[in-house]
Design a protein around this motif. Structure first.
Motif, PDB file in Angstrom:
ATOM      1  N   ARG A   1      49.620 -15.526  46.736  1.00  0.00           N
ATOM      2  CA  ARG A   1      48.502 -14.374  46.822  1.00  0.00           C
ATOM      3  C   ARG A   1      47.010 -14.920  47.223  1.00  0.00           C
TER       4      ARG A   1
ATOM      5  N   SER B   1      59.361  -8.971  38.340  1.00  0.00           N
ATOM      6  CA  SER B   1      59.628  -9.515  36.909  1.00  0.00           C
ATOM      7  C   SER B   1      58.800  -8.766  35.920  1.00  0.00           C
ATOM      8  N   TYR B   2      57.987  -7.736  36.385  1.00  0.00           N
ATOM      9  CA  TYR B   2      57.028  -7.009  35.161  1.00  0.00           C
ATOM     10  C   TYR B   2      57.972  -6.238  34.379  1.00  0.00           C
ATOM     11  N   ARG B   3      57.646  -6.158  33.036  1.00  0.00           N
ATOM     12  CA  ARG B   3      58.535  -5.307  32.344  1.00  0.00           C
ATOM     13  C   ARG B   3      58.331  -3.648  32.689  1.00  0.00           C
ATOM     14  N   ARG B   4      59.469  -3.239  32.536  1.00  0.00           N
ATOM     15  CA  ARG B   4      59.787  -1.872  33.037  1.00  0.00           C
ATOM     16  C   ARG B   4      59.310  -0.878  31.683  1.00  0.00           C
TER      17      ARG B   4
ATOM     18  N   ARG C   1      57.695  -9.321  45.561  1.00  0.00           N
ATOM     19  CA  ARG C   1      58.649  -9.969  44.429  1.00  0.00           C
ATOM     20  C   ARG C   1      57.863 -10.192  43.188  1.00  0.00           C
ATOM     21  N   THR C   2      56.728 -10.267  43.359  1.00  0.00           N
ATOM     22  CA  THR C   2      55.861 -10.770  42.151  1.00  0.00           C
ATOM     23  C   THR C   2      56.048  -9.549  41.037  1.00  0.00           C
ATOM     24  N   PHE C   3      55.995  -8.373  41.518  1.00  0.00           N
ATOM     25  CA  PHE C   3      56.016  -7.436  40.705  1.00  0.00           C
ATOM     26  C   PHE C   3      57.623  -7.088  40.096  1.00  0.00           C
TER      27      PHE C   3
END
Length: 100
Positions: free
Chosen positions: A27, A80-83, A76-78
């Motif tokens: 990034r 793995s963010y918690r939902r 793809r970075t996002f």
């Protein structure tokens, strides 16, 4: 002749894999001045930026307007963010100010 939005998006995507700034890839942020140079434009109107962000998304990247610069990250970075789910939201003060 100006490069197409598709060409600009590909160039920005290619920069993601190019080493610079002491990092092998990844990034990065880009100034409005540099984006204008890459796009061969004097202005970056909102409609242009929306089209560019759409094209970047099709290539698997997110273009974020941070007001004084633009950030580019792999979508793809996002992943793995918690939902945030309904259960998490129910315990909040919906719409009310809270102190931290």
């Amino acid at each position: 002749m100006r490069p197409s939005i598709s060409d600009i998006a590909r160039k920005l995507a290619d920069l993601y894999d190019k080493p610079f700034g002491g990092k092998p890839n990844g990034r990065y942020r880009i100034s409005p001045k540099m984006l204008r140079k890459i796009a061969d434009r004097k202005k970056l109107p909102d409609c242009f930026l929306r089209e560019l962000a759409d094209e970047m998304f099709e290539l698997g990247f997110i273009l974020l307007d941070m007001e004084t610069y633009y950030a580019l990250a792999n979508a793809r970075t996002f992943a793995s963010y918690r939902r945030l789910g309904e259960a998490s939201f129910e315990g909040t003060n919906e719409g009310k100010e809270t102190t931290h």
